[in-house]
Design a protein around this motif. Structure first.
Motif, PDB file in Angstrom:
ATOM      1  N   GLN A   1       0.841  -1.134  -0.097  1.00 11.90           N
ATOM      2  CA  GLN A   1       0.028   0.001  -0.123  1.00 11.90           C
ATOM      3  C   GLN A   1       0.748   1.312   0.042  1.00 11.90           C
ATOM      4  O   GLN A   1       0.533   2.249  -0.594  1.00 11.90           O
ATOM      5  N   LEU A   2       2.012   1.286   0.811  1.00 10.11           N
ATOM      6  CA  LEU A   2       2.885   2.456   0.855  1.00 10.11           C
ATOM      7  C   LEU A   2       3.944   2.468  -0.067  1.00 10.11           C
ATOM      8  O   LEU A   2       4.185   3.550  -0.602  1.00 10.11           O
ATOM      9  N   VAL A   3       4.699   1.308   0.196  1.00  7.51           N
ATOM     10  CA  VAL A   3       6.004   1.638  -0.324  1.00  7.51           C
ATOM     11  C   VAL A   3       6.235   0.970  -1.989  1.00  7.51           C
ATOM     12  O   VAL A   3       6.998   1.594  -2.767  1.00  7.51           O
ATOM     13  N   SER A   4       5.351  -0.190  -2.301  1.00  8.38           N
ATOM     14  CA  SER A   4       5.415  -0.494  -3.619  1.00  8.38           C
ATOM     15  C   SER A   4       4.989   0.525  -4.774  1.00  8.38           C
ATOM     16  O   SER A   4       4.236   1.143  -4.486  1.00  8.38           O
ATOM     17  N   ARG A   5       5.600   0.119  -6.031  1.00 11.75           N
ATOM     18  CA  ARG A   5       5.031   0.839  -7.158  1.00 11.75           C
ATOM     19  C   ARG A   5       3.623   0.469  -7.406  1.00 11.75           C
ATOM     20  O   ARG A   5       2.830   1.289  -8.159  1.00 11.75           O
ATOM     21  N   ASN A   6       3.001  -0.759  -6.920  1.00  4.28           N
ATOM     22  CA  ASN A   6       1.664  -1.141  -7.226  1.00  4.28           C
ATOM     23  C   ASN A   6       0.874  -0.416  -6.123  1.00  4.28           C
ATOM     24  O   ASN A   6      -0.533  -0.347  -6.308  1.00  4.28           O
TER      25      ASN A   6
ATOM     26  N   THR B   1      -6.097   2.877  -0.445  1.00  3.62           N
ATOM     27  CA  THR B   1      -7.393   2.097   0.400  1.00  3.62           C
ATOM     28  C   THR B   1      -7.161   0.598   0.205  1.00  3.62           C
ATOM     29  O   THR B   1      -6.943   0.124  -0.836  1.00  3.62           O
ATOM     30  N   CYS B   2      -7.259  -0.044   1.478  1.00  2.00           N
ATOM     31  CA  CYS B   2      -7.165  -1.396   1.504  1.00  2.00           C
ATOM     32  C   CYS B   2      -8.028  -2.293   2.296  1.00  2.00           C
ATOM     33  O   CYS B   2      -8.292  -3.296   2.356  1.00  2.00           O
ATOM     34  N   ALA B   3      -9.130  -1.630   2.733  1.00  2.00           N
ATOM     35  CA  ALA B   3     -10.031  -2.149   3.630  1.00  2.00           C
ATOM     36  C   ALA B   3     -11.315  -1.123   3.886  1.00  2.00           C
ATOM     37  O   ALA B   3     -11.104  -0.146   3.475  1.00  2.00           O
ATOM     38  N   SER B   4     -12.363  -1.367   4.366  1.00  2.00           N
ATOM     39  CA  SER B   4     -13.236  -0.734   4.819  1.00  2.00           C
ATOM     40  C   SER B   4     -13.925  -1.202   6.253  1.00  2.00           C
ATOM     41  O   SER B   4     -15.087  -1.529   6.045  1.00  2.00           O
ATOM     42  N   THR B   5     -13.279  -0.810   7.194  1.00  2.00           N
ATOM     43  CA  THR B   5     -13.571  -1.741   8.506  1.00  2.00           C
ATOM     44  C   THR B   5     -14.781  -0.967   8.813  1.00  2.00           C
ATOM     45  O   THR B   5     -15.672  -1.334  10.001  1.00  2.00           O
ATOM     46  N   SER B   6     -15.149   0.290   8.657  1.00  2.00           N
ATOM     47  CA  SER B   6     -16.152   1.040   9.053  1.00  2.00           C
ATOM     48  C   SER B   6     -17.622   0.963   8.268  1.00  2.00           C
ATOM     49  O   SER B   6     -18.568   1.740   8.421  1.00  2.00           O
ATOM     50  N   GLY B   7     -17.482   0.370   7.114  1.00  2.00           N
ATOM     51  CA  GLY B   7     -18.549   0.507   6.060  1.00  2.00           C
ATOM     52  C   GLY B   7     -17.843   0.418   4.522  1.00  2.00           C
ATOM     53  O   GLY B   7     -16.899   1.138   4.415  1.00  2.00           O
ATOM     54  N   PHE B   8     -18.618  -0.163   3.775  1.00  2.00           N
ATOM     55  CA  PHE B   8     -17.926  -0.357   2.094  1.00  2.00           C
ATOM     56  C   PHE B   8     -18.305   0.476   1.327  1.00  2.00           C
ATOM     57  O   PHE B   8     -17.800   0.643   0.304  1.00  2.00           O
ATOM     58  N   ARG B   9     -19.573   1.198   1.851  1.00  2.00           N
ATOM     59  CA  ARG B   9     -19.845   2.130   0.898  1.00  2.00           C
ATOM     60  C   ARG B   9     -19.364   3.481   1.375  1.00  2.00           C
ATOM     61  O   ARG B   9     -19.765   4.271   2.051  1.00  2.00           O
ATOM     62  N   HIS B  10     -18.440   4.074   0.435  1.00  2.00           N
ATOM     63  CA  HIS B  10     -17.644   5.632   0.674  1.00  2.00           C
ATOM     64  C   HIS B  10     -18.519   6.640  -0.125  1.00  2.00           C
ATOM     65  O   HIS B  10     -19.174   6.377  -1.204  1.00  2.00           O
ATOM     66  N   GLU B  11     -18.478   7.662   0.600  1.00  2.00           N
ATOM     67  CA  GLU B  11     -18.966   8.862   0.111  1.00  2.00           C
ATOM     68  C   GLU B  11     -17.641   9.939   0.077  1.00  2.00           C
ATOM     69  O   GLU B  11     -17.341  10.095   1.171  1.00  2.00           O
ATOM     70  N   TYR B  12     -17.630  10.783  -0.949  1.00  2.00           N
ATOM     71  CA  TYR B  12     -16.940  11.952  -0.983  1.00  2.00           C
ATOM     72  C   TYR B  12     -17.129  12.790  -2.035  1.00  2.00           C
ATOM     73  O   TYR B  12     -18.041  12.590  -2.723  1.00  2.00           O
ATOM     74  N   ASP B  13     -16.662  14.000  -1.727  1.00  2.00           N
ATOM     75  CA  ASP B  13     -17.148  14.995  -2.636  1.00  2.00           C
ATOM     76  C   ASP B  13     -15.967  14.917  -3.863  1.00  2.00           C
ATOM     77  O   ASP B  13     -14.892  15.325  -3.595  1.00  2.00           O
TER      78      ASP B  13
END
Length: 447
Positions: free
Chosen positions: A213-218, A338-350
């Motif tokens: 998530q942080l280091v890899s080029r992926n 992002t690698c997970a959604s421990t507080s809920g899978f449906r994300h909302e953002y502007d």
């Protein structure tokens, strides 16, 4: 089983000794049962209790097939996927096992009325199947949790893209929360010699996930000087993200939920820490409405800690609760990984704050073998340390999963399988002595 345990505890046992051991017909594993999948229907997630669904059962010992190894598990650890499996969310894992059985012939034996859970282990190879050359009986190993078939070209640049990619112990059977485990040989890595069995078992899934998530080029491709916002920075994932940021010359901005967790981050070397509960951040006005004023207040607080700079990378895993704020506070051209959604899978953002500022959302899921190997190598060199805080017996796996579900833990919680007590398995005492304070950092936080 007594003969096996004796051999496991004997430092002078040879590969021939292990190859000659008789295997029992069954072993104990922490399982969920297909017949129980409806037991929590109608209940809120937080009220679903893994202690009621996780059972310790005797299950038949599987024969390793081509490219596989049977490992005697000395210790394992609990991850959030264990919690999800135990409360049958977002759906029962038996659907994964059924799909595996339909996809490849070797998957048929995974489709059982019980599911042995667990995506971490440290142990000793007992048997190998045809085609396994690198690993011999008696090898002390840890396992990463990527299971792939690699019969499609899609996975040969990045094995995480294999159409038949699965997470062992979550989407496959015979996981690590058991006395034995069945893994593919390309899941195995050398056990760090300066760590005990339970310490070595704890980094695997979370350390590899954070590395990609942080280091890899992926993932984000973190570089020196980056500001990295880390949610849950003292938790299972976040504690490794914090260490990787510090080891890589970045500046972690650690978000935690208590003074105790803030102190853990400072002990790891982080200076910029936000206690979100103490500072009263509430990113949602109600169940349906976010509060952009709180995003702005949060962003201003981050700039206070960074000397006026926004974050280059957001290490996201809480999901719904935090995602709108994460998108907002990322600098122009930055990345939310992002690698997970421990507080809920449906994300909302502007979306205006994403497209107009050229930000990127990157999905990151576990790690390929190379990334997992590199993450484990950092542990073996003493650059990254286990974050083990508490250890349970195999009989108490349900309690361990319950405590993780209720966020009653720091870092990672371990589970002893065949190891009769903590502290066994250390081979490199000199390296251990040099890093003993860091190794015990999270254990001390529980005291």
């Amino acid at each position: 089983m007594d003969e096996i345990i004796s051999a496991l505890l004997c430092e002078d046992a040879t590969p021939g000794d292990f190859a000659g051991l008789r295997l029992p017909e069954s072993y104990r594993g922490a399982v969920v049962r297909k017949e129980d999948t409806g037991m929590f229907e109608g209940m809120a997630s937080i009220d679903k209790d893994p202690r009621k669904s996780l059972h310790l059962h005797d299950v038949p010992v599987p024969e390793p097939g081509p490219g596989e190894a049977l490992v005697a598990v000395m210790a394992s650890a609990v991850n959030y996927n264990t919690v999800w499996s135990s409360i049958f969310e977002p759906l029962p894992t038996f659907g994964f096992l059924e799909r595996y059985a339909r996809s490849v012939p070797a998957g048929a034996r995974h489709d059982l009325p019980y599911h042995v859970l667990g995506s971490d282990l440290a142990g000793v190879v007992l048997r190998t199947g045809p085609g396994v050359n690198r690993w011999k009986p008696g090898a002390e190993v840890v396992a990463h949790c990527l299971s792939v078939e690699l019969e499609s070209p899609d996975g040969h640049d990045d094995t995480m893209l294999d159409p038949e990619q699965r997470i062992w112990g979550f989407e496959t059977n015979y996981g690590g929360l058991a006395e034995f485990a069945l893994v593919k040989a390309n899941q195995l890595m050398p056990k760090p010699g300066h760590l005990s069995w339970e310490e070595a078992a704890s980094p695997g899934l979370v350390n590899s996930t954070a590395y990609r998530q942080l280091v890899s080029r992926n993932g984000a491709g973190m570089k020196q000087g980056d500001n990295v916002l880390i949610w849950g920075a003292s938790g299972g994932l976040g504690s490794y993200a914090t260490q990787l940021a510090l080891a890589g010359g970045a500046t972690p901005i650690c978000v935690v939920s208590s003074p105790q967790k803030a102190e853990i981050c400072r002990k790891m070397g982080a200076e910029a820490v936000i206690d979100r509960n103490a500072e009263g951040y509430r990113f949602w006005k109600d169940e349906h409405t976010q509060d952009p004023r709180e995003w702005k207040r949060f962003g201003a607080r981050i700039r206070e800690l960074t000397g006026g700079e926004d974050v280059d990378i957001v290490f996201e895993h809480p999901g719904r609760e935090t995602f709108g704020a994460s998108v907002y506070v990322t600098r122009k051209g930055g990345a939310i990984v992002t690698c997970a959604s421990t507080s809920g899978f449906r994300h909302e953002y502007d979306n205006r704050y994403l497209w107009m500022s050229l930000k990127r959302i990157i999905g990151s899921h576990f790690a390929n073998y190379r990334e997992a190997w590199e993450a484990n190598r950092l542990v073996a060199k003493g650059r990254i340390h286990p974050t083990l805080s508490r250890v349970y017996s195999l009989e108490d796996t349900g309690q361990a999963a319950h405590d993780v579900h209720r966020n009653l833990h720091q870092g990672k919680v371990g589970v002893l399988a065949l190891a009769p007590e903590e502290g066994l398995g250390v081979r490199d005492h000199e390296l251990r002595a040099r890093h003993i304070d860091a190794i015990n950092r999270f254990r001390e936080s529980e005291g």
